[in-house]
Enzyme design. Structure first.
Site, PDB file in Angstrom:
ATOM      1  N   THR A  41       0.817  -1.214   0.000  1.00 49.59           N
ATOM      2  CA  THR A  41       0.000   0.000   0.000  1.00 49.59           C
ATOM      3  C   THR A  41       0.852   1.266   0.000  1.00 49.59           C
ATOM      4  OG1 THR A  41      -0.169  -0.237   2.405  1.00 49.59           O
ATOM      5  CG2 THR A  41      -1.992  -1.087   1.091  1.00 49.59           C
ATOM      6  N   HIS A  46       6.923   0.165   7.117  1.00 46.44           N
ATOM      7  CA  HIS A  46       7.018   1.027   8.292  1.00 46.44           C
ATOM      8  C   HIS A  46       7.253   0.158   9.523  1.00 46.44           C
ATOM      9  CE1 HIS A  46       2.911  -0.193   9.259  1.00 46.44           C
ATOM     10  NE2 HIS A  46       2.504   0.230   8.073  1.00 46.44           N
ATOM     11  N   HIS A  49       5.590  -3.177  10.262  1.00 47.53           N
ATOM     12  CA  HIS A  49       6.026  -4.384   9.564  1.00 47.53           C
ATOM     13  C   HIS A  49       7.271  -4.987  10.194  1.00 47.53           C
ATOM     14  CE1 HIS A  49       4.072  -2.057   6.112  1.00 47.53           C
ATOM     15  NE2 HIS A  49       3.349  -3.157   6.207  1.00 47.53           N
ATOM     16  N   LYS A  83     -10.335  -1.934  10.215  1.00 46.21           N
ATOM     17  CA  LYS A  83     -10.402  -0.614   9.598  1.00 46.21           C
ATOM     18  C   LYS A  83     -11.832  -0.108   9.687  1.00 46.21           C
ATOM     19  CE  LYS A  83      -6.115  -0.808   8.204  1.00 46.21           C
ATOM     20  NZ  LYS A  83      -5.792  -2.126   8.737  1.00 46.21           N
ATOM     21  N   ARG A  87     -10.481   0.905   2.440  1.00 50.90           N
ATOM     22  CA  ARG A  87      -9.212   1.462   2.013  1.00 50.90           C
ATOM     23  C   ARG A  87      -9.277   2.037   0.601  1.00 50.90           C
ATOM     24  NH1 ARG A  87      -4.310  -2.609   3.914  1.00 50.90           N
ATOM     25  NH2 ARG A  87      -3.978  -1.690   5.951  1.00 50.90           N
ATOM     26  N   GLN A 173      -6.817 -14.427   0.961  1.00 52.17           N
ATOM     27  CA  GLN A 173      -5.616 -14.653   1.759  1.00 52.17           C
ATOM     28  C   GLN A 173      -5.460 -16.141   2.071  1.00 52.17           C
ATOM     29  OE1 GLN A 173      -4.793 -11.812   4.845  1.00 52.17           O
ATOM     30  NE2 GLN A 173      -3.529 -13.225   6.009  1.00 52.17           N
ATOM     31  N   ASP A 194      -3.446  -8.893  14.469  1.00 52.33           N
ATOM     32  CA  ASP A 194      -4.672  -8.382  13.839  1.00 52.33           C
ATOM     33  C   ASP A 194      -5.038  -9.189  12.594  1.00 52.33           C
ATOM     34  OD1 ASP A 194      -2.501  -7.486  12.395  1.00 52.33           O
ATOM     35  OD2 ASP A 194      -3.177  -5.399  12.268  1.00 52.33           O
ATOM     36  N   LYS A 229      -1.349   1.834  18.801  1.00 54.53           N
ATOM     37  CA  LYS A 229      -0.183   1.317  18.095  1.00 54.53           C
ATOM     38  C   LYS A 229       1.005   2.265  18.213  1.00 54.53           C
ATOM     39  CE  LYS A 229      -2.284  -1.715  14.638  1.00 54.53           C
ATOM     40  NZ  LYS A 229      -2.421  -2.026  13.193  1.00 54.53           N
ATOM     41  N   LYS A 232       3.619   5.991  15.480  1.00 54.35           N
ATOM     42  CA  LYS A 232       3.032   7.180  14.883  1.00 54.35           C
ATOM     43  C   LYS A 232       3.795   8.405  15.360  1.00 54.35           C
ATOM     44  CE  LYS A 232      -0.372   5.228  12.639  1.00 54.35           C
ATOM     45  NZ  LYS A 232      -0.448   5.278  11.165  1.00 54.35           N
ATOM     46  N   THR A 233       4.181   9.264  14.426  1.00 49.64           N
ATOM     47  CA  THR A 233       4.890  10.496  14.752  1.00 49.64           C
ATOM     48  C   THR A 233       4.045  11.682  14.317  1.00 49.64           C
ATOM     49  OG1 THR A 233       6.023  10.764  12.615  1.00 49.64           O
ATOM     50  CG2 THR A 233       7.024   9.253  14.201  1.00 49.64           C
TER      51      THR A 233
END
Length: 404
Positions: A41, A46, A49, A83, A87, A173, A194, A229, A232-233
């Site tokens: 995606t 990031h 992963h 989600k 998406r 999947q 998840d 999570k 995140k910045t």
């Protein structure tokens, strides 16, 4: 051959498994092909992963064969797991570009030559030409809609509306697992917790359709103490690509993690010996900062290399009392008069002028050693003459600003 399940469990990776006793036996007696899926995606991985990547490296070191599945086909739909909204649909061209970026990054963490060499496959190779009628006849018959609707990954989407397009994701999947079983003898899928419902569906499909063993393992997610999570910045996700998140920003993120999360991060994100980690994190006072610095250095070294890690560490130390020439630098081109609000925005310290005003009003901004309290403050003649100064935001962000 050592049993890697013990290594992963001791370090805190394993969250859920099925048929663990059988899996333990097979991991002890043979090299097991296993896979982890990554949806393309973005053109970079990031920090979310990163735990599966480190787990794959542990598995490979123990003698097992990693299969990196790039979801070039499933990315055409998008995983609805946890989600609240559907998406964004990606084009084939966007997906192809993202796949190439991820392939390059993976080579930093896994070996692709020699014994148990990792391989990269793309599920677009079998999904894009799939005959839907045959797929529903051969695969769909093994799935209960009632059972699927109870899966945690769908519950949030059901409240807002789950499209049939997204509902197909679990089947696709699971089909990936089946195809990797047939092509490479893959009997184990691993991934973030998840993904438990999707991973379990694939193992069940192989057991039903092929009458053979298949296993599922999920890993702990990297969470902050409030349950959200980690990673995140202010700028968004903590990317592994140095163009999207600089090594200095990456280093600083881990240098500033919560005290109670340092040990967990060292266990999950580095390959340091557990005994050394225990000794390093034994203190709950200011000595924990040594462990934080080690965490930041080790993770940055793994992701960006030793040279980048040493430079980031040097810059961080300079920002907290070291040499100004080692501090991270930002060159700016601005129109006069040079207001501090404009500087904060141009340097990406504040996302907007409103946020910049709030920072100043809260007493969190300094130019060199001067605290700025006036939102209309402009740079002094002395600063303008030198064409450089140190900009501080609170106690954690320190930049050397150079005016072009």
């Amino acid at each position: 051959m050592s049993n890697v399940l013990d290594v992963l469990r001791d370090r805190g990776f394993i969250k859920q498994t099925v048929y663990e006793d059988d899996l333990r036996k097979i991991l002890e007696k043979e090299s097991v092909p296993f896979y982890v899926g990554f949806d393309p995606t973005a053109n970079s991985l990031h920090i979310g992963h990163y735990i599966p990547i480190v787990a794959m490296a542990h598995m490979q070191r123990a003698g097992h064969k990693p299969i990196i599945l790039i979801g070039g086909g499933t990315a055409m739909i998008g995983d609805p797991s946890f989600k609240s909204d559907m998406r964004k649909m990606l084009t084939k061209e966007e997906i192809a570009a993202n796949v190439e970026g991820i392939k390059k990054q993976m080579s930093r963490f896994l070996k692709f030559e020699g014994e148990n060499a990792a391989i990269i496959v793309n599920n677009a190779d079998w999904l894009m030409g799939l005959n839907y009628v045959n797929f529903i006849r051969d695969i769909g018959v093994h799935f209960s809609v009632n059972k699927m609707l109870t899966a945690e990954c769908y519950k949030q989407r059901l409240e807002r509306g789950l499209t049939f397009l997204e509902f197909n994701y679990m089947l696709m999947q699971a089909y990936d697992f089946l195809m990797l079983y047939k092509k490479y003898g893959c009997k184990l899928e691993m991934g973030g917790n998840d993904q438990w419902s999707n991973i379990l569906a694939g193992a069940d499909l192989i057991r039903r359709k092929e009458q053979d063993d298949a296993f599922a393992v999920t890993f702990s997610l990297l969470l902050k103490s409030d349950g959200t999570k980690m990673g995140k910045t202010a700028k968004g996700a903590l990317w592994l690509d140095p163009e999207r998140t600089t090594p200095y920003e990456f280093y600083q993120y881990f240098r500033n993690v919560e005290d109670e999360k340092v040990k967990e991060c060292l266990c999950l994100l580095t390959f340091m010996d557990l005994k050394e980690i225990e000794e390093l994190t034994a203190y709950k006072d200011e000595r924990i900062n040594k462990a934080k610095e080690r965490l930041a250095y080790e993770v940055t070294k793994l992701v960006h290399g030793q040279e980048a890690a040493e430079q980031a560490q040097k810059q961080a130390r300079a920002a907290f009392g070291g040499e100004a020439q080692d501090m991270p630098k930002v060159e700016l081109t601005l129109c006069e008069p040079f207001s501090v609000i404009d500087v904060l925005c141009a340097a990406n310290i504040a996302k907007s002028k409103g946020e910049a005003r709030r920072l100043i009003e809260g007493g969190g901004v300094c130019v060199n050693d001067e605290k700025i309290t006036d939102i209309n403050y402009t740079l002094s003649d002395i600063v303008l003459k030198k064409r450089e100064f140190i900009l501080h935001k609170g106690k954690k962000v320190h930049l050397k600003i150079i005016l072009k």
